[in-house]
Design an enzyme around this catalytic site. Structure first.
Site, PDB file in Angstrom:
ATOM      1  N   GLY A   7       5.928   2.663  -7.406  1.00 39.84           N
ATOM      2  CA  GLY A   7       5.540   3.622  -6.368  1.00 39.84           C
ATOM      3  C   GLY A   7       4.650   4.753  -6.841  1.00 39.84           C
ATOM      4  N   SER A   8       3.854   4.532  -7.896  1.00 38.50           N
ATOM      5  CA  SER A   8       2.978   5.627  -8.319  1.00 38.50           C
ATOM      6  C   SER A   8       1.862   5.857  -7.288  1.00 38.50           C
ATOM      7  CB  SER A   8       2.407   5.375  -9.720  1.00 38.50           C
ATOM      8  OG  SER A   8       1.527   4.287  -9.711  1.00 38.50           O
ATOM      9  N   ASN A   9       1.413   4.799  -6.635  1.00 36.70           N
ATOM     10  CA  ASN A   9       0.440   4.996  -5.550  1.00 36.70           C
ATOM     11  C   ASN A   9       1.087   5.706  -4.370  1.00 36.70           C
ATOM     12  OD1 ASN A   9      -2.353   3.840  -6.003  1.00 36.70           O
ATOM     13  ND2 ASN A   9      -1.083   2.150  -6.752  1.00 36.70           N
TER      14      ASN A   9
ATOM     15  N   MET B 217       4.929  -6.524  -2.582  1.00 35.07           N
ATOM     16  CA  MET B 217       4.788  -7.887  -3.105  1.00 35.07           C
ATOM     17  C   MET B 217       5.113  -8.989  -2.092  1.00 35.07           C
ATOM     18  SD  MET B 217       3.613  -7.153  -5.961  1.00 35.07           S
ATOM     19  CE  MET B 217       3.626  -8.657  -6.917  1.00 35.07           C
TER      20      MET B 217
ATOM     21  N   LEU C  83       2.721 -10.318   4.589  1.00 30.16           N
ATOM     22  CA  LEU C  83       3.076 -10.087   5.995  1.00 30.16           C
ATOM     23  C   LEU C  83       2.543 -11.236   6.857  1.00 30.16           C
ATOM     24  CD1 LEU C  83       2.158  -6.299   6.014  1.00 30.16           C
ATOM     25  CD2 LEU C  83       4.484  -7.243   6.153  1.00 30.16           C
TER      26      LEU C  83
ATOM     27  N   ASN D 145      -4.600  -2.023   2.077  1.00 27.22           N
ATOM     28  CA  ASN D 145      -3.940  -2.423   0.829  1.00 27.22           C
ATOM     29  C   ASN D 145      -4.781  -1.958  -0.343  1.00 27.22           C
ATOM     30  OD1 ASN D 145      -2.122  -3.835  -0.940  1.00 27.22           O
ATOM     31  ND2 ASN D 145      -3.613  -5.495  -1.086  1.00 27.22           N
TER      32      ASN D 145
ATOM     33  N   HIS E  45      -5.699  -3.084  -4.253  1.00 25.66           N
ATOM     34  CA  HIS E  45      -5.597  -4.255  -5.123  1.00 25.66           C
ATOM     35  C   HIS E  45      -6.254  -3.939  -6.469  1.00 25.66           C
ATOM     36  CE1 HIS E  45      -5.142  -8.490  -6.054  1.00 25.66           C
ATOM     37  NE2 HIS E  45      -6.366  -8.461  -6.547  1.00 25.66           N
TER      38      HIS E  45
ATOM     39  N   ASP F  80      -5.762 -10.686   0.332  1.00 28.03           N
ATOM     40  CA  ASP F  80      -6.754  -9.856  -0.375  1.00 28.03           C
ATOM     41  C   ASP F  80      -8.190 -10.126   0.075  1.00 28.03           C
ATOM     42  OD1 ASP F  80      -4.663  -8.764  -1.869  1.00 28.03           O
ATOM     43  OD2 ASP F  80      -4.817 -10.303  -3.407  1.00 28.03           O
TER      44      ASP F  80
ATOM     45  N   GLU G 227      -6.725   4.046  -9.168  1.00 26.21           N
ATOM     46  CA  GLU G 227      -6.133   3.722  -7.858  1.00 26.21           C
ATOM     47  C   GLU G 227      -5.625   4.984  -7.169  1.00 26.21           C
ATOM     48  OE1 GLU G 227      -3.274   0.480  -7.762  1.00 26.21           O
ATOM     49  OE2 GLU G 227      -4.211  -0.444  -9.492  1.00 26.21           O
TER      50      GLU G 227
HETATM   51  C1  GRF Z   1      -0.890  -1.342  -8.403  1.00 25.95           C
HETATM   52  O1  GRF Z   1      -1.688  -1.727  -9.496  1.00 25.95           O
HETATM   53  C2  GRF Z   1      -1.403  -1.977  -7.139  1.00 25.95           C
HETATM   54  O2  GRF Z   1      -2.777  -2.085  -7.083  1.00 25.95           O
HETATM   55  C3  GRF Z   1      -0.771  -3.332  -7.242  1.00 25.95           C
HETATM   56  O3  GRF Z   1       0.519  -3.101  -7.742  1.00 25.95           O
HETATM   57  C4  GRF Z   1       0.519  -1.910  -8.516  1.00 25.95           C
HETATM   58  C5  GRF Z   1       1.550  -1.001  -7.925  1.00 25.95           C
HETATM   59  O4  GRF Z   1       1.770   0.143  -8.696  1.00 25.95           O
HETATM   60  N1  GRF Z   1      -0.850  -4.012  -5.975  1.00 25.95           N
HETATM   61  P1  GRF Z   1       2.647   1.321  -8.135  1.00 25.95           P
HETATM   62  O5  GRF Z   1       3.961   0.729  -7.622  1.00 25.95           O
HETATM   63  O6  GRF Z   1       1.883   2.005  -7.051  1.00 25.95           O
HETATM   64  O7  GRF Z   1       2.902   2.223  -9.318  1.00 25.95           O
END
Ligand code: GRF
Length: 193
Positions: free
Chosen positions: A20-22, A95, A98, A112, A114, A150, A179
Site C-alpha cells: 500500500g505505498s501507492n 492483484m 475485475l 490502475n 502498472h 493492462d 509511481e
Molecule cells: C506497484 O509496483 C504497482 O505498480 C504494482 O504493485 C506494486 C504495489 O506496491 N501493481 P504498493 O502496494 O503500492 O506498495
C-alpha cells in the site's frame, strides 16, 4: 476527462492487495488543497495486506472481500461503493482481475498503476522481464482500466534508466519511487488540472 461539479472533492476508493505505498501517497495527495479527490474507502482482497494499516492511521473505512466467489464479492462491493457514493476507483497493487460487468459499471472511472512502460510487459514480474530483455529503460504507467489486462488508455508514464548492475529489487524500488509521484499527477491530468 472527468468533470468536477461544485467545489466538493470527488469520493473515491483505492483497491490494494499488499504494502500500500501507492495508497499512502494517494492519501497524502488527497489531503492537499489541489486534490480533486478524497479517499473514502480502501478495498482489499487480502485481509493481511499491510496497506490496510493506513485505513487505521488515516481513519478511512475498509472493505475486505476474498474474491473467491468473484460475482458474489463484486456484487457486494458494488453495493458498498454505491452506499458510500464512490465515483472513482484507483487500483494500486490490486492483484485481482475485475470482471467486465464490474468495469462497465465504472466505465472510464477506474485507473490502475502498472510498473512498466506499457504496452511493454503487461502482467506480472515486469522488472525481471525488462532485465532479461536487456532494456535500457523501464518505468511506470497510469492507465484507464478496460476489460483487457493492462491495456486501457494511457494517462501518463514515467521512464527510469536501468543501470548496469540493476537487480529486479533495485529496479522495483526505483520505479516505485516514481509511481508515488506519477499517480497523483495522472489524477490531476484526468481532471484537467
Ligand atoms: C506497484 O509496483 C504497482 O505498480 C504494482 O504493485 C506494486 C504495489 O506496491 N501493481 P504498493 O502496494 O503500492 O506498495
Amino acid at each position: 476527462m472527468v468533470k468536477l461539479t461544485g467545489n466538493k472533492k470527488v469520493k473515491t476508493a483505492v483497491f490494494i492487495s499488499g504494502t500500500g505505498s501507492n495508497l499512502r501517497s494517494l492519501i497524502k495527495f488527497s489531503k492537499t488543497n489541489r486534490s480533486p479527490i478524497s479517499i473514502d474507502l480502501i478495498v482489499s482482497n487480502n485481509p493481511k495486506a499491510k496497506g490496510l494499516g493506513f485505513g487505521k492511521i488515516f481513519k478511512i473505512r475498509k472493505k475486505i472481500l476474498n474474491f473467491d466467489k468473484k460475482n458474489q464479492s463484486e456484487n457486494k462491493l458494488l453495493a458498498t461503493l454505491k452506499s458510500y457514493d464512490i465515483k472513482m476507483i484507483f487500483l494500486a497493487g490490486f492483484m485481482k482481475i475485475l470482471s467486465k460487468n464490474f468495469i462497465t459499471k465504472f466505465k472510464g472511472k477506474i485507473l490502475n498503476i502498472h510498473p512498466s512502460l506499457l504496452p511493454k510487459y503487461k502482467g506480472l514480474n515486469t522488472h525481471q522481464r525488462a532485465l532479461d530483455n536487456k532494456e535500457k529503460h523501464s518505468g511506470c504507467t497510469v492507465h484507464f482500466v478496460n476489460s483487457k489486462l493492462d491495456s486501457g488508455k494511457i494517462v501518463l508514464q514515467k521512464k527510469v534508466k536501468i543501470s548496469r548492475n540493476e537487480t529486479k529489487h533495485s529496479l522495483a524500488a526505483k520505479v516505485l519511487a516514481q509511481e508515488h509521484k506519477l499517480y497523483p499527477r495522472a489524477i490531476l491530468k484526468i481532471f484537467n488540472l
